[in-house]
Scaffold this active site. Structure first.
Site, PDB file in Angstrom:
ATOM      1  N   ASP A  53       0.847  -1.185   0.000  1.00 39.89           N
ATOM      2  CA  ASP A  53       0.000   0.000   0.000  1.00 39.89           C
ATOM      3  C   ASP A  53       0.890   1.245   0.000  1.00 39.89           C
ATOM      4  OD1 ASP A  53      -2.579   1.282   0.160  1.00 39.89           O
ATOM      5  OD2 ASP A  53      -2.056   1.820   2.224  1.00 39.89           O
ATOM      6  N   GLU A 375      53.123 -29.131 -22.724  1.00 42.69           N
ATOM      7  CA  GLU A 375      53.510 -28.961 -24.121  1.00 42.69           C
ATOM      8  C   GLU A 375      52.979 -30.120 -24.947  1.00 42.69           C
ATOM      9  OE1 GLU A 375      56.177 -29.412 -21.593  1.00 42.69           O
ATOM     10  OE2 GLU A 375      57.800 -30.466 -22.637  1.00 42.69           O
TER      11      GLU A 375
END
Lengths: 477, 477
Positions: A53, A375
């Site tokens: 409200d 690698e």
């Protein structure tokens, strides 16, 4: 499954009336008579929605809304402000405070319920994108605060060109985004990025066909996540108008506007939808990039080991179904440690990235290239025989060796370049008997351990035979 | 934005009529007069949907459908079979072949268009979950083939209990999943897991309120992703019935059934929806677990470095907003290399996992614990002063040292146990001036580099001072 709605109103009768309405739609309710207890309840109970409200004894509804939206615990709870006031300035303040919608008293139940469904759905969509557990925050993108500087696009689709033009004139002073007038068919056939927000009249050539256009937009790729705001027809017949409004929300409308909408308020609503749409897009991107991060190697952009191994397992499975063999290469950069020791880690990284690029450039799009160790690389080629795979591996050796890798400039001057080579172990999978699961009973068998192991052994043989060469593993059969 | 629909019909006039209908809804069309060219076009052009006549000169419509669904390139394209036949067996064969829907000739345009929208939307939802780039496949869960052994639940909601009972009796012989009769309110208030599929009459107490119930279910958490099949009212008024049908699809119904549905066909449809729902659930899980994988360390289950650093940056930001300090600990296992060297890697892993568990057990739920390196952990405590944090750090030292870690049994016999200790560097952030960004101009400043760097230095001091102790960093201020 029941949702919980917090009703905030200082008049007990109002709260009871609302509670009954909510119960009829199977919502549980909480009640607060003032702003302070509303804030406390919202924090402690985290309801699914709040009906607030405007006039409360202690704080204004707007202030309560602002505090709810500022608190991370309650910020995502939808807030519907209930008011008797038609004061435009107050409504705009409430929108700026983050209110999701207003309803005028007396509240029309059909619309209230449809609005609740729509807000709950939107909130859950967003929560799902956030994945609730906050994982996506890890990627630093999902925070709400990101500022946008680019202009958005809002499409205006009305029954008459005049109306669209009037909308544009009214909205332009209040909106910094692009306002584009579109005809319905053009909205569906346009190419390029879709507008973020559409403002569409509920009735275009026929009653309700604006809603159908919304459904069409939501079924087509580029516009499916756009926010659609529906402009309702003038409310001649109250009940029918309510049904149209509720239907629009259930069909996915993000917001509703009256035919005689207030331009300033509407501008706030459109901008809020634009922000929400962008936030959701950002969350979707976050999920996508987060997943990508999980499976790629940041240095080379290749897939990582976590991706490659299950992928290989599926390739093996498919090969056994189709009877077509596949090839696996394990590649290792020769003497890579020396590169790192001599030229530094930045140079080593440049070599890895460049080799990755050369591998990708010299394989088929269907082949998988992954970095599986420091690698060490893996290549998996579906539907490949030995001759094809061997030719591919030898090509890879050549293209890596052919040209030295240019090194980045370092603190000591220009980077120069370094020649590198790879050794490759190659094996063929999917033809012989399935590899026996490694390890003893109770251990999960790894269907590709065999083919990968053979490629590894072949790699060692290639290294032993002097490097920069391809060695083919003995068949498993 | 335009969608493309492939029209397959051996009668040129039929194709032209359909092409005009499609054009009016802004779809582009492709045309094929027989099954073989339909299959070729579907593969090469990948339309968004296929309208497939049942009777073709070369292959049957069912055979074309089967081949489309078996080919990974075309499997996800929705197929609508267009037919004059009311032959139940043929319809069931088509459903088993993977057809998404049938339409009887003459085709009712409203329904056709709504069905197209619905299928396009469903397909895009699924594509979005798959993230299009296939990243999610990495997690090995997203493949369609996963077999389910658990029973699903199908809820039946009709206007009258008698009707629901009749549905259940008719379906039971053809369905292996649980068939549960529900009243509308019970569907919304039920607790526990929601049914996967709902069969709901379009009209319950009032006309159209079955559609509203569907919208309610789609707005509530547990049932929002359920598949809802709507049972249409007996078609008294053709046009109104078509509108209801189209509306149901646009509101998100997964399938429509006539009031006098054929139980065997309906069972196939419900089962297909159940499978689709489960596949989508699986995809959602995949995304969630994939994201979690991206930010967690598989060995300890703790967050990883990628998660921890941005999280710390946000903690810093929040601390500066609220004026409340936070604490950072960097913890390192003492002489961990010796554990690995002496007892092997499996023992080292067991030590890391156990230490992680002890850290988690002895901190607050709001504290972040991450593994940021091989044997290095990070703890971040929001809203913590020096005294609290120091007490916590000393507690962590004690609980790690207190009890030796039990080692797993190895190949050489029982594992025994090993005593371990941690050294901890502690620093406090969020109080002094913001740390200056490190690096030169143009480099992105890292807001937490300072607090983290001080904790790191304190850790070195703790190591130098004999290990198994806490050292507090000097303040930045």
């Amino acid at each position: 499954m029941t949702g919980t709605v917090l009703i905030v109103d200082d008049v007990a009768t109002n709260r009871i009336v609302m509670k009954v309405k909510m119960a009829s739609a199977c919502y549980d309710t909480l009640q607060a008579g003032d702003g302070t207890s509303a804030l406390a309840l919202a924090r402690s109970r985290r309801p699914d929605a709040i009906l607030l409200d405007m006039n409360l004894p202690d704080l204004s509804g707007i202030e309560v809304c602002r505090q709810l939206k500022a608190d991370p615990v309650t910020a995502d709870i939808p807030v519907i402000i209930v008011t008797t006031s038609r004061d435009g300035a107050a409504r705009r303040d409430a929108l700026r405070a983050g209110a999701d919608d207003f309803l005028s008293k007396p509240v029309r139940e059909t619309i209230l319920m449809a609005r609740l469904r729509s807000l709950l759905r939107a909130r859950q969509n967003e929560a799902e994108l956030r994945l609730r557990d906050g994982t996506s925050r890890a990627f630093g993108l999902a925070e709400p605060g990101a500022a946008f500087t680019t202009q958005g696009t809002i499409a205006l689709i009305a029954a008459q060109a005049d109306t669209a033009l009037a909308w544009r004139r009214a909205l332009a002073p209040h909106v910094s985004d692009r306002l584009v007038m579109l005809r319905p068919a053009a909205a569906l056939t346009a190419t390029g990025p879709a507008p973020e927000v559409y403002l569409i009249a509920a009735d275009l050539a026929h009653s309700g066909d604006g809603l159908r256009l919304m459904s069409e937009l939501r079924s087509r790729g580029p516009s499916r996540h756009a926010a659609v705001c529906i402009v309702l027809p003038p409310a001649a017949d109250g009940a029918r108008a309510d049904t149209t409004a509720a239907m629009a929300l259930d069909l996915g409308a993000a917001d509703l506007l009256p035919a005689d909408f207030d331009p300033e308020e509407t501008a706030l609503r459109l901008t809020a939808q634009l922000e929400r749409k962008r936030r959701a897009d950002r969350l979707r991107d976050t999920v996508r990039s987060g997943l990508r991060m999980a499976v790629t190697d940041p240095l080379t952009g290749l897939y990582n080991r976590r991706y490659a191994l299950p992928y290989l397992a599926r390739m093996d499975e498919r090969a056994r179904q189709t009877g077509r063999s596949y090839a696996v290469m394990v590649l290792d950069l020769d003497r890579f440690k020396a590169v790192n020791d001599t030229f530094g880690h930045a140079a080593g990284d440049a070599v890895l990235a460049e080799v990755a690029r050369r591998l990708l450039d010299n394989l088929r799009p269907v082949d998988l290239v992954a970095r599986i160790g420091g690698e060490e690389f893996l290549v998996a080629m579906p539907d490949a025989h030995l001759a094809t795979a061997r030719a591919a591996a030898e090509r890879l050796c050549r293209v890596v060796e052919a040209q030295p890798v240019t090194l980045p400039c370092g603190p000591d001057g220009p980077g120069g370049s370094v020649g590198v080579t790879v050794s490759i172990g190659l094996s063929i999978g999917g033809t012989g008997p399935a590899d026996p699961p490694p390890g003893g009973p109770g251990l999960q068998g790894d269907p590709v351990a065999g083919v990968l192991g053979r490629a590894d052994s072949a790699l060692l043989a290639a290294k032993a035979a002097g490097r920069n060469k391809v060695t083919v593993a003995l068949s498993a059969a």
